[in-house]
Design a protein around this motif. Structure first.
Motif, PDB file in Angstrom:
ATOM      1  N   ARG A   1      19.635  15.770  51.359  1.00  0.00           N
ATOM      2  CA  ARG A   1      20.249  16.619  52.371  1.00  0.00           C
ATOM      3  C   ARG A   1      21.520  15.970  52.912  1.00  0.00           C
ATOM      4  O   ARG A   1      21.590  14.760  53.061  1.00  0.00           O
ATOM      5  N   LYS A   2      22.496  16.798  53.213  1.00  0.00           N
ATOM      6  CA  LYS A   2      23.743  16.301  53.780  1.00  0.00           C
ATOM      7  C   LYS A   2      23.552  15.911  55.241  1.00  0.00           C
ATOM      8  O   LYS A   2      24.160  14.961  55.717  1.00  0.00           O
ATOM      9  N   TYR A   3      22.712  16.641  55.943  1.00  0.00           N
ATOM     10  CA  TYR A   3      22.501  16.400  57.372  1.00  0.00           C
ATOM     11  C   TYR A   3      21.144  15.767  57.604  1.00  0.00           C
ATOM     12  O   TYR A   3      20.176  16.082  56.932  1.00  0.00           O
TER      13      TYR A   3
ATOM     14  N   LEU B   1      20.868  18.916  64.801  1.00  0.00           N
ATOM     15  CA  LEU B   1      21.942  18.512  65.709  1.00  0.00           C
ATOM     16  C   LEU B   1      23.117  17.941  64.926  1.00  0.00           C
ATOM     17  O   LEU B   1      24.280  18.213  65.227  1.00  0.00           O
ATOM     18  N   ASP B   2      22.824  17.181  63.895  1.00  0.00           N
ATOM     19  CA  ASP B   2      23.844  16.624  63.016  1.00  0.00           C
ATOM     20  C   ASP B   2      24.667  17.753  62.387  1.00  0.00           C
ATOM     21  O   ASP B   2      25.902  17.694  62.334  1.00  0.00           O
ATOM     22  N   ALA B   3      24.009  18.798  61.927  1.00  0.00           N
ATOM     23  CA  ALA B   3      24.696  19.940  61.313  1.00  0.00           C
ATOM     24  C   ALA B   3      25.562  20.673  62.333  1.00  0.00           C
ATOM     25  O   ALA B   3      26.714  21.019  62.058  1.00  0.00           O
TER      26      ALA B   3
ATOM     27  N   ILE C   1      26.851  19.534  65.167  1.00  0.00           N
ATOM     28  CA  ILE C   1      27.981  18.707  65.590  1.00  0.00           C
ATOM     29  C   ILE C   1      29.043  18.661  64.499  1.00  0.00           C
ATOM     30  O   ILE C   1      30.239  18.648  64.786  1.00  0.00           O
ATOM     31  N   ASP C   2      28.643  18.683  63.252  1.00  0.00           N
ATOM     32  CA  ASP C   2      29.600  18.698  62.158  1.00  0.00           C
ATOM     33  C   ASP C   2      30.462  19.956  62.213  1.00  0.00           C
ATOM     34  O   ASP C   2      31.672  19.897  62.016  1.00  0.00           O
ATOM     35  N   VAL C   3      29.861  21.083  62.503  1.00  0.00           N
ATOM     36  CA  VAL C   3      30.594  22.346  62.575  1.00  0.00           C
ATOM     37  C   VAL C   3      31.533  22.358  63.771  1.00  0.00           C
ATOM     38  O   VAL C   3      32.648  22.856  63.702  1.00  0.00           O
ATOM     39  N   MET C   4      31.104  21.790  64.879  1.00  0.00           N
ATOM     40  CA  MET C   4      31.878  21.818  66.115  1.00  0.00           C
ATOM     41  C   MET C   4      32.669  20.551  66.362  1.00  0.00           C
ATOM     42  O   MET C   4      33.359  20.451  67.371  1.00  0.00           O
ATOM     43  N   GLY C   5      32.565  19.569  65.494  1.00  0.00           N
ATOM     44  CA  GLY C   5      33.153  18.259  65.723  1.00  0.00           C
ATOM     45  C   GLY C   5      34.555  18.282  66.288  1.00  0.00           C
ATOM     46  O   GLY C   5      35.336  19.174  66.022  1.00  0.00           O
ATOM     47  N   GLY C   6      34.860  17.303  67.102  1.00  0.00           N
ATOM     48  CA  GLY C   6      36.177  17.177  67.688  1.00  0.00           C
ATOM     49  C   GLY C   6      36.260  17.833  69.049  1.00  0.00           C
ATOM     50  O   GLY C   6      35.335  18.472  69.530  1.00  0.00           O
ATOM     51  N   LYS C   7      37.408  17.654  69.649  1.00  0.00           N
ATOM     52  CA  LYS C   7      37.640  18.112  71.019  1.00  0.00           C
ATOM     53  C   LYS C   7      37.872  19.614  71.123  1.00  0.00           C
ATOM     54  O   LYS C   7      37.482  20.234  72.108  1.00  0.00           O
ATOM     55  N   TRP C   8      38.496  20.213  70.130  1.00  0.00           N
ATOM     56  CA  TRP C   8      39.049  21.552  70.304  1.00  0.00           C
ATOM     57  C   TRP C   8      38.147  22.698  69.897  1.00  0.00           C
ATOM     58  O   TRP C   8      38.221  23.778  70.486  1.00  0.00           O
TER      59      TRP C   8
END
Length: 109
Positions: free
Chosen positions: A4-6, A10-12, A14-21
């Protein structure tokens, strides 16, 4: 067996939403479609280039829909897909927690 990649949900997420913006873009689109300029004014501090990059990534993930209206001058609107709305529903409690504890968080920054 395929690895699995994630490591967890929660890991999945955060990957989609990662970063500030990305979270801020999703937050502002939750109230309805916005034109590019409206979105840029709403997301304080984001550069035009960064907004374009983030919108493209959100669109490629299926969270944001880009609609081009054929008119002069061109009109482009961004809105959440059903998939994007489901993510904003999931992160709304996190935003409420942040609002509730903002003073404390700012004091410890």
């Amino acid at each position: 067996m395929k690895k699995r990649k994630y490591s967890c949900g929660l890991d999945a997420a955060i990957d989609v939403m990662g970063g500030k913006w990305k979270g801020l873009i999703l937050f502002w689109l939750a109230d309805g479609p916005l034109r590019f300029g409206e979105l840029r004014r709403a997301v304080e501090g984001i550069s035009e280039r960064m907004l374009i990059l983030q919108l493209r990534e959100l669109e490629s993930r299926g969270l944001v829909h880009r609609e081009v209206h054929e008119q002069v001058p061109p009109k482009v609107e961004y809105s959440l897909t059903d998939f994007g709305r489901s993510l904003t529903e999931a992160i709304t409690p996190l935003g409420e927690w942040g609002e509730e504890h903002m003073e404390r968080l700012e004091a410890t920054r």
